[in-house]
Write a protein that holds these residues in place. Structure first.
Motif, PDB file in Angstrom:
ATOM      1  N   LEU A  72      20.657 -66.035 -33.351  1.00 48.85           N
ATOM      2  CA  LEU A  72      20.661 -67.448 -33.744  1.00 48.85           C
ATOM      3  C   LEU A  72      20.240 -67.667 -35.190  1.00 48.85           C
ATOM      4  CD1 LEU A  72      19.222 -69.177 -30.545  1.00 48.85           C
ATOM      5  CD2 LEU A  72      21.613 -68.881 -31.224  1.00 48.85           C
ATOM      6  N   LEU A  73      19.604 -66.661 -35.793  1.00 50.50           N
ATOM      7  CA  LEU A  73      19.169 -66.809 -37.188  1.00 50.50           C
ATOM      8  C   LEU A  73      20.338 -66.758 -38.173  1.00 50.50           C
ATOM      9  CD1 LEU A  73      15.819 -64.824 -37.098  1.00 50.50           C
ATOM     10  CD2 LEU A  73      16.156 -67.318 -37.139  1.00 50.50           C
ATOM     11  N   SER A  74      21.550 -66.493 -37.680  1.00 45.66           N
ATOM     12  CA  SER A  74      22.727 -66.631 -38.544  1.00 45.66           C
ATOM     13  C   SER A  74      23.195 -68.084 -38.563  1.00 45.66           C
ATOM     14  CB  SER A  74      23.851 -65.696 -38.090  1.00 45.66           C
ATOM     15  OG  SER A  74      24.271 -66.018 -36.789  1.00 45.66           O
ATOM     16  N   HIS A  75      22.602 -68.907 -37.714  1.00 42.87           N
ATOM     17  CA  HIS A  75      22.934 -70.335 -37.641  1.00 42.87           C
ATOM     18  C   HIS A  75      21.766 -71.218 -38.061  1.00 42.87           C
ATOM     19  CE1 HIS A  75      26.720 -69.548 -35.556  1.00 42.87           C
ATOM     20  NE2 HIS A  75      26.061 -68.576 -34.952  1.00 42.87           N
ATOM     21  N   TYR A  76      20.563 -70.758 -37.791  1.00 45.40           N
ATOM     22  CA  TYR A  76      19.342 -71.519 -38.081  1.00 45.40           C
ATOM     23  C   TYR A  76      18.459 -70.753 -39.057  1.00 45.40           C
ATOM     24  CZ  TYR A  76      20.046 -74.396 -33.847  1.00 45.40           C
ATOM     25  OH  TYR A  76      20.525 -75.252 -32.901  1.00 45.40           O
ATOM     26  N   SER A  77      17.817 -71.484 -39.954  1.00 45.40           N
ATOM     27  CA  SER A  77      16.768 -70.847 -40.745  1.00 45.40           C
ATOM     28  C   SER A  77      15.578 -70.611 -39.809  1.00 45.40           C
ATOM     29  CB  SER A  77      16.340 -71.750 -41.901  1.00 45.40           C
ATOM     30  OG  SER A  77      15.730 -72.934 -41.418  1.00 45.40           O
ATOM     31  N   HIS A  78      14.797 -69.597 -40.101  1.00 42.88           N
ATOM     32  CA  HIS A  78      13.613 -69.280 -39.297  1.00 42.88           C
ATOM     33  C   HIS A  78      12.685 -70.493 -39.238  1.00 42.88           C
ATOM     34  CE1 HIS A  78       9.812 -67.387 -38.142  1.00 42.88           C
ATOM     35  NE2 HIS A  78      10.568 -66.480 -37.548  1.00 42.88           N
ATOM     36  N   GLU A  79      12.528 -71.161 -40.380  1.00 44.94           N
ATOM     37  CA  GLU A  79      11.626 -72.314 -40.466  1.00 44.94           C
ATOM     38  C   GLU A  79      12.044 -73.424 -39.499  1.00 44.94           C
ATOM     39  OE1 GLU A  79      11.376 -69.699 -43.704  1.00 44.94           O
ATOM     40  OE2 GLU A  79      13.147 -70.895 -43.195  1.00 44.94           O
ATOM     41  N   LEU A  80      13.340 -73.733 -39.470  1.00 48.40           N
ATOM     42  CA  LEU A  80      13.806 -74.805 -38.585  1.00 48.40           C
ATOM     43  C   LEU A  80      13.758 -74.372 -37.123  1.00 48.40           C
ATOM     44  CD1 LEU A  80      14.973 -77.617 -38.101  1.00 48.40           C
ATOM     45  CD2 LEU A  80      17.254 -76.634 -38.425  1.00 48.40           C
ATOM     46  N   LEU A  81      14.261 -73.191 -36.820  1.00 53.18           N
ATOM     47  CA  LEU A  81      14.364 -72.754 -35.427  1.00 53.18           C
ATOM     48  C   LEU A  81      12.997 -72.673 -34.757  1.00 53.18           C
ATOM     49  CD1 LEU A  81      16.283 -71.960 -33.178  1.00 53.18           C
ATOM     50  CD2 LEU A  81      16.139 -69.595 -33.967  1.00 53.18           C
ATOM     51  N   PHE A  82      11.997 -72.268 -35.501  1.00 52.63           N
ATOM     52  CA  PHE A  82      10.673 -72.100 -34.900  1.00 52.63           C
ATOM     53  C   PHE A  82       9.710 -73.224 -35.272  1.00 52.63           C
ATOM     54  CE2 PHE A  82      12.709 -67.961 -34.861  1.00 52.63           C
ATOM     55  CZ  PHE A  82      12.641 -67.703 -33.505  1.00 52.63           C
ATOM     56  N   SER A  83      10.266 -74.355 -35.642  1.00 55.82           N
ATOM     57  CA  SER A  83       9.450 -75.534 -35.957  1.00 55.82           C
ATOM     58  C   SER A  83       9.039 -76.253 -34.681  1.00 55.82           C
ATOM     59  CB  SER A  83      10.234 -76.493 -36.862  1.00 55.82           C
ATOM     60  OG  SER A  83      11.315 -77.073 -36.147  1.00 55.82           O
ATOM     61  N   ASP A  84       7.995 -77.062 -34.784  1.00 56.09           N
ATOM     62  CA  ASP A  84       7.569 -77.881 -33.642  1.00 56.09           C
ATOM     63  C   ASP A  84       8.670 -78.840 -33.230  1.00 56.09           C
ATOM     64  OD1 ASP A  84       5.087 -76.707 -33.341  1.00 56.09           O
ATOM     65  OD2 ASP A  84       4.068 -78.177 -34.607  1.00 56.09           O
ATOM     66  N   GLN A  85       9.384 -79.373 -34.213  1.00 55.19           N
ATOM     67  CA  GLN A  85      10.486 -80.307 -33.933  1.00 55.19           C
ATOM     68  C   GLN A  85      11.536 -79.636 -33.043  1.00 55.19           C
ATOM     69  OE1 GLN A  85      12.852 -81.284 -37.379  1.00 55.19           O
ATOM     70  NE2 GLN A  85      14.099 -82.769 -36.275  1.00 55.19           N
ATOM     71  N   ALA A  86      11.941 -78.399 -33.390  1.00 56.46           N
ATOM     72  CA  ALA A  86      12.965 -77.682 -32.624  1.00 56.46           C
ATOM     73  C   ALA A  86      12.449 -77.275 -31.247  1.00 56.46           C
ATOM     74  CB  ALA A  86      13.434 -76.452 -33.389  1.00 56.46           C
ATOM     75  N   ARG A  87      11.167 -77.057 -31.132  1.00 56.85           N
ATOM     76  CA  ARG A  87      10.583 -76.703 -29.838  1.00 56.85           C
ATOM     77  C   ARG A  87      10.645 -77.889 -28.884  1.00 56.85           C
ATOM     78  NH1 ARG A  87       7.731 -72.775 -27.940  1.00 56.85           N
ATOM     79  NH2 ARG A  87       7.351 -71.817 -29.949  1.00 56.85           N
ATOM     80  N   LYS A  88      10.440 -79.093 -29.402  1.00 56.72           N
ATOM     81  CA  LYS A  88      10.318 -80.290 -28.558  1.00 56.72           C
ATOM     82  C   LYS A  88      11.637 -80.982 -28.262  1.00 56.72           C
ATOM     83  CE  LYS A  88       5.621 -81.046 -30.053  1.00 56.72           C
ATOM     84  NZ  LYS A  88       4.776 -81.709 -31.012  1.00 56.72           N
ATOM     85  N   LYS A  89      12.611 -80.887 -29.189  1.00 56.83           N
ATOM     86  CA  LYS A  89      13.921 -81.500 -28.933  1.00 56.83           C
ATOM     87  C   LYS A  89      14.992 -80.696 -29.650  1.00 56.83           C
ATOM     88  CE  LYS A  89      14.239 -84.897 -32.599  1.00 56.83           C
ATOM     89  NZ  LYS A  89      15.411 -85.647 -32.914  1.00 56.83           N
ATOM     90  N   TYR A  90      16.220 -80.811 -29.157  1.00 55.66           N
ATOM     91  CA  TYR A  90      17.309 -80.034 -29.733  1.00 55.66           C
ATOM     92  C   TYR A  90      17.588 -80.475 -31.161  1.00 55.66           C
ATOM     93  CZ  TYR A  90      21.759 -77.966 -30.778  1.00 55.66           C
ATOM     94  OH  TYR A  90      22.755 -77.256 -31.397  1.00 55.66           O
ATOM     95  N   VAL A  91      17.696 -79.490 -32.048  1.00 61.07           N
ATOM     96  CA  VAL A  91      18.105 -79.760 -33.426  1.00 61.07           C
ATOM     97  C   VAL A  91      19.341 -78.934 -33.741  1.00 61.07           C
ATOM     98  CG1 VAL A  91      15.804 -80.394 -34.257  1.00 61.07           C
ATOM     99  CG2 VAL A  91      16.531 -78.020 -34.393  1.00 61.07           C
ATOM    100  N   ASP A  92      20.235 -79.530 -34.506  1.00 62.87           N
ATOM    101  CA  ASP A  92      21.441 -78.814 -34.930  1.00 62.87           C
ATOM    102  C   ASP A  92      21.076 -77.750 -35.948  1.00 62.87           C
ATOM    103  OD1 ASP A  92      23.465 -80.161 -33.431  1.00 62.87           O
ATOM    104  OD2 ASP A  92      23.246 -81.891 -34.766  1.00 62.87           O
TER     105      ASP A  92
END
Length: 148
Positions: free
Chosen positions: A120-140
Motif C-alpha cells: 500500500l505504500l506505493s499508493h499512500y505516503s507512510h505519514e498519511l497511511l499511519f496517521s491518526d486520521q487514517a486509523r479512524k476513517k478511510y482516507v484516499d
C-alpha cells in the motif's frame, strides 16, 4: 477480456472447507491471536469477497476484526479503517485480474505480491497511511489512486 467475462470469472472464485473453518474460528473468536498475521487477514478478505462482494465485505471485515480484537483483549484503537478498506480493495483488484481460484491458499500462492505488507505504500505516503486520521476513517491515497 470483456467486462462480462471478468464478472463470470469472479463468480467462479471459491472457498473450501478449510477456508470456511478459518472464517468461523475468527468470527467466533477461537482463532489464535498469535497466528492472526497479515496472510490470515488477506485470506479472510478473499473469503468475504468470494461470499459477499466488496460492499458487504467491508462491513463484515470491520465487524469481525473489531469483535476479534475486543474478544482477545486488544485495544480497539488498534483497528485501522484505511488499512482495512485499502487491503480489501487490493484483494478485490487481484481477484479481478487472475483466474478463478478454489481456495484462499491457492489465491495467495498465485498472488504473492499481496503478502508484501508494504504494498500500500506505493499508493499512500507512510505519514498519511499511519496517521491518526487514517486509523479512524478511510482516507484516499495521496500518491497513486487505488484500482476500483
Amino acid at each position: 477480456m470483456s467486462h462480462m467475462n471478468k464478472t463470470l470469472e469472479l463468480i467462479a472464485h471459491q472457498i473450501n472447507a478449510t477456508d470456511q473453518m478459518m472464517v468461523a474460528s475468527i468470527e467466533d473468536y477461537r482463532f489464535n491471536l498469535v497466528e492472526f498475521n497479515h496472510a490470515v487477514h488477506i485470506k479472510l478478505a478473499y473469503c468475504y469477497l468470494v461470499k459477499n462482494g466488496p460492499k458487504t465485505s467491508i462491513l463484515n471485515m470491520q465487524n469481525t476484526l473489531k469483535g476479534f480484537l475486543h474478544a482477545n483483549g486488544v485495544d480497539r484503537n488498534k483497528f485501522h479503517v484505511t488499512l482495512t478498506h485499502a487491503w480489501l480493495k487490493a484483494v478485490w483488484h487481484f481477484m479481478q485480474n487472475c483466474p478463478a481460484m478454489k481456495s484462499s491458499d491457492e489465491f495467495i500462492q498465485n498472488n504473492p505480491a499481496l503478502l508484501n505488507k508494504d504494498l500500500l505504500l506505493s499508493h499512500y505516503s507512510h505519514e498519511l497511511l499511519f496517521s491518526d486520521q487514517a486509523r479512524k476513517k478511510y482516507v484516499d491515497p495521496d500518491l497513486n489512486r487505488l484500482p476500483e
